[in-house]
Design an enzyme around this catalytic site. Structure first.
Site, PDB file in Angstrom:
ATOM      1  N   ASN A 209     -31.362 -20.940 -17.066  1.00 35.39           N
ATOM      2  CA  ASN A 209     -32.236 -19.765 -17.075  1.00 35.39           C
ATOM      3  C   ASN A 209     -32.559 -19.380 -18.521  1.00 35.39           C
ATOM      4  O   ASN A 209     -32.094 -20.017 -19.459  1.00 35.39           O
ATOM      5  CB  ASN A 209     -31.581 -18.606 -16.305  1.00 35.39           C
ATOM      6  CG  ASN A 209     -30.246 -18.218 -16.920  1.00 35.39           C
ATOM      7  OD1 ASN A 209     -30.186 -17.722 -18.033  1.00 35.39           O
ATOM      8  ND2 ASN A 209     -29.162 -18.458 -16.192  1.00 35.39           N
ATOM      9  N   PRO A 304     -18.798 -19.270  -7.959  1.00 35.45           N
ATOM     10  CA  PRO A 304     -17.889 -18.121  -7.893  1.00 35.45           C
ATOM     11  C   PRO A 304     -18.419 -16.987  -8.764  1.00 35.45           C
ATOM     12  O   PRO A 304     -19.063 -17.243  -9.786  1.00 35.45           O
ATOM     13  CB  PRO A 304     -16.574 -18.675  -8.461  1.00 35.45           C
ATOM     14  CG  PRO A 304     -16.960 -19.866  -9.266  1.00 35.45           C
ATOM     15  CD  PRO A 304     -18.213 -20.426  -8.656  1.00 35.45           C
ATOM     16  N   ASP A 305     -18.171 -15.760  -8.358  1.00 34.20           N
ATOM     17  CA  ASP A 305     -18.552 -14.601  -9.171  1.00 34.20           C
ATOM     18  C   ASP A 305     -17.388 -14.317 -10.128  1.00 34.20           C
ATOM     19  O   ASP A 305     -16.360 -13.751  -9.736  1.00 34.20           O
ATOM     20  CB  ASP A 305     -18.830 -13.390  -8.266  1.00 34.20           C
ATOM     21  CG  ASP A 305     -19.394 -12.215  -9.058  1.00 34.20           C
ATOM     22  OD1 ASP A 305     -18.974 -12.015 -10.216  1.00 34.20           O
ATOM     23  OD2 ASP A 305     -20.255 -11.509  -8.513  1.00 34.20           O
ATOM     24  N   PHE A 322     -22.957  -6.725 -16.607  1.00 34.22           N
ATOM     25  CA  PHE A 322     -24.355  -6.546 -16.968  1.00 34.22           C
ATOM     26  C   PHE A 322     -25.205  -6.778 -15.735  1.00 34.22           C
ATOM     27  O   PHE A 322     -24.837  -7.576 -14.876  1.00 34.22           O
ATOM     28  CB  PHE A 322     -24.764  -7.546 -18.065  1.00 34.22           C
ATOM     29  CG  PHE A 322     -24.541  -6.991 -19.443  1.00 34.22           C
ATOM     30  CD1 PHE A 322     -23.258  -6.825 -19.933  1.00 34.22           C
ATOM     31  CD2 PHE A 322     -25.610  -6.613 -20.244  1.00 34.22           C
ATOM     32  CE1 PHE A 322     -23.038  -6.299 -21.195  1.00 34.22           C
ATOM     33  CE2 PHE A 322     -25.413  -6.087 -21.504  1.00 34.22           C
ATOM     34  CZ  PHE A 322     -24.129  -5.924 -21.978  1.00 34.22           C
TER      35      PHE A 322
HETATM   36  O1  C5P Z   1     -24.401 -10.449  -9.355  1.00 38.58           O
HETATM   37  P1  C5P Z   1     -25.135 -10.537 -10.642  1.00 38.58           P
HETATM   38  O2  C5P Z   1     -25.332 -11.942 -11.131  1.00 38.58           O
HETATM   39  O3  C5P Z   1     -26.426  -9.808 -10.676  1.00 38.58           O
HETATM   40  O4  C5P Z   1     -24.187  -9.771 -11.653  1.00 38.58           O
HETATM   41  C1  C5P Z   1     -24.335  -9.809 -13.007  1.00 38.58           C
HETATM   42  C2  C5P Z   1     -23.016  -9.582 -13.676  1.00 38.58           C
HETATM   43  O5  C5P Z   1     -21.989 -10.376 -13.088  1.00 38.58           O
HETATM   44  C3  C5P Z   1     -23.030  -9.993 -15.127  1.00 38.58           C
HETATM   45  O6  C5P Z   1     -22.075  -9.202 -15.794  1.00 38.58           O
HETATM   46  C4  C5P Z   1     -22.600 -11.451 -15.050  1.00 38.58           C
HETATM   47  O7  C5P Z   1     -22.071 -11.926 -16.270  1.00 38.58           O
HETATM   48  C5  C5P Z   1     -21.566 -11.420 -13.945  1.00 38.58           C
HETATM   49  N1  C5P Z   1     -21.507 -12.661 -13.134  1.00 38.58           N
HETATM   50  C6  C5P Z   1     -20.403 -13.457 -13.190  1.00 38.58           C
HETATM   51  N2  C5P Z   1     -20.338 -14.592 -12.396  1.00 38.58           N
HETATM   52  C7  C5P Z   1     -21.356 -14.912 -11.579  1.00 38.58           C
HETATM   53  C8  C5P Z   1     -22.488 -14.104 -11.518  1.00 38.58           C
HETATM   54  C9  C5P Z   1     -22.541 -12.979 -12.320  1.00 38.58           C
HETATM   55  O8  C5P Z   1     -19.472 -13.184 -13.956  1.00 38.58           O
HETATM   56  N3  C5P Z   1     -21.265 -15.993 -10.819  1.00 38.58           N
END
Ligand code: C5P
Length: 395
Positions: A209, A304-305, A322
């Site tokens: 991205n 994974p988040d 963020f």
């Molecule tokens: O869910 P979203 O991607 O919109 O959330 C953004 C936030 O979550 C940012 O702080 C990003 O660094 C973190 N994030 C993460 N792992 C992911 C997706 C997002 O740590 N897989």
């Protein structure tokens, strides 16, 4: 212009690194400071006062008996009103004199008679630096509150290699700027993610991205300036690592997650700035996908988040997230903060922030939303750091 309005006295002592002080003068002035140069007699054997006079636009002082100072008190007048005295390069001889409070020439007298902070950037042969006498002097100076910048390890003019190399001018300027920042995070350990991720499809292609990494890098720098120890897990970006920040490169979301999990245990604060890909190809083909006339189907699986995972750890650090949204920032950002169970979320509208030097962000926390005025990312990063410190304090 990170040093606007600051008055700096630059002391130059005798060492081959004195030639780099010329560039240092330019860089300090470029940051908006006014600069007065004072040299030791030994320094004038390496670079002439004329060089520094031309670069700083002011007369250079080398002698404590200089009759140009009206009351003949150059040692007092030159540092009055200064915000800091910086000595670069600082020779072994100068450090020794300083440690013992000697005041036999203009620069040592200036240092002794000062009423502002003193920073020194040592530069000498590695054996001179490693010598117990120099180490003793450096330790004494630290105890006396003198800031010692570096020295670095590397090649030396004498042909040897080791500790004792003066920091590069841009590193010294970064340290000088950091010196003036409030130490909101003194002693804290910060872990950050920044930049995009790259999710490979085959050996030459992938999904990524447009994240430039600038906000994450600005935050890493701001945390370091605020006195924290900083580890930055970075996706692929074209940015120099901020001075004194440890950078670990991670390409994919999975490798970023692995690095975060490896370091998170030792962190007080986790700031997830990375634009982590939500999905990755389920399989990465070993060979390059050939053009066959039939477009390939690439099955994606969820990543994974990382942030949510860290926030759910039993001993979770203070987590900051963020959110880059294209619309309805307030609703989406607050919903995200609650879903990920994090105390602070920084929201921004993509068209106002992505890739540029400036941004406009809003902070979301338990006390509500706090819009920050549009500003350069480093300035915003410093305000975010102040908010983190405030929230940590009031926990
Ligand atoms: O869910 P979203 O991607 O919109 O959330 C953004 C936030 O979550 C940012 O702080 C990003 O660094 C973190 N994030 C993460 N792992 C992911 C997706 C997002 O740590 N897989």
């Amino acid at each position: 212009m990170e040093l606007s309005g600051k008055r700096i006295v630059l002391g130059v002592t005798g060492g081959i690194a004195a030639y780099k002080a010329a560039d240092l003068v330019r860089q300090i002035i470029r940051q908006g400071a006014s600069l007065q140069v004072a040299m030791t007699e030994a320094a004038t054997h390496f670079v002439t006062p004329v060089t520094f006079q031309a670069l700083s636009g002011r007369p250079v002082y080398t002698d404590q008996w200089d009759a140009r100072v009206a009351n003949n008190m150059a040692h007092i007048d030159l540092s009055r009103g200064a915000d800091a005295i910086l000595v670069a390069p600082a020779s072994a001889d100068f450090l020794a004199k300083l440690a013992h409070g000697m005041a036999g020439d203009l620069l040592t007298t200036l240092a002794l008679a000062r009423n502002c902070p003193l920073l020194v950037a040592p530069a000498m042969n590695r054996q001179m630096w490693d010598h117990p006498a120099t180490q003793r002097n450096a330790a004494q100076l630290r105890r006396d509150g003198v800031g010692i910048l570096g020295p670095a390890v590397g090649e030396q003019a004498c042909g040897e290699s080791g500790h004792g190399r003066m920091l590069e001018p841009d590193e010294i300027v970064a340290e000088l700027i950091a010196h003036f920042q409030p130490k909101h995070l003194a002693g804290k350990r910060v872990l950050l993610t920044a930049g995009p991720t790259f999710e490979a499809i085959d050996p030459v292609r992938g999904i990524t991205n447009l994240s430039s990494g600038r906000m994450g890098y600005a935050l890493a720098r701001a945390c370091r300036e605020a006195g924290a120890t900083v580890t930055l897990i970075s996706g692929p970006v074209h940015l120099p690592c901020p001075h004194q920040v440890v950078r670990i490169d991670a390409g994919s979301a999975l490798s970023m997650r692995a690095e975060v999990m490896r370091h998170v245990e030792h962190s007080d604060i986790f700031i997830a700035v990375a634009a982590v890909a939500d999905y990755r190809p389920e399989v990465v083909t070993e060979q390059k996908i050939k053009k066959t006339g039939v477009p390939p189907t690439i099955k994606l699986v969820e990543n994974p988040d990382i942030l949510a995972e860290v926030a759910a750890l039993p001993k979770a650090p203070f987590c900051v997230g963020f959110a880059a949204e294209s619309e309805h920032l307030g609703e989406h950002a607050e919903a995200k903060r609650l879903r990920k169970k994090i105390p602070l979320l920084v929201g921004n509208l993509v068209h106002e922030s992505l890739g540029g030097e400036d941004a406009a962000v809003t902070l979301f926390d338990d006390a509500g939303r706090h819009p920050l005025a549009p500003a350069p990312k480093l300035e915003l990063a410093r305000q975010i750091v102040a908010r983190i410190a405030h929230l940590l304090e009031s926990r």
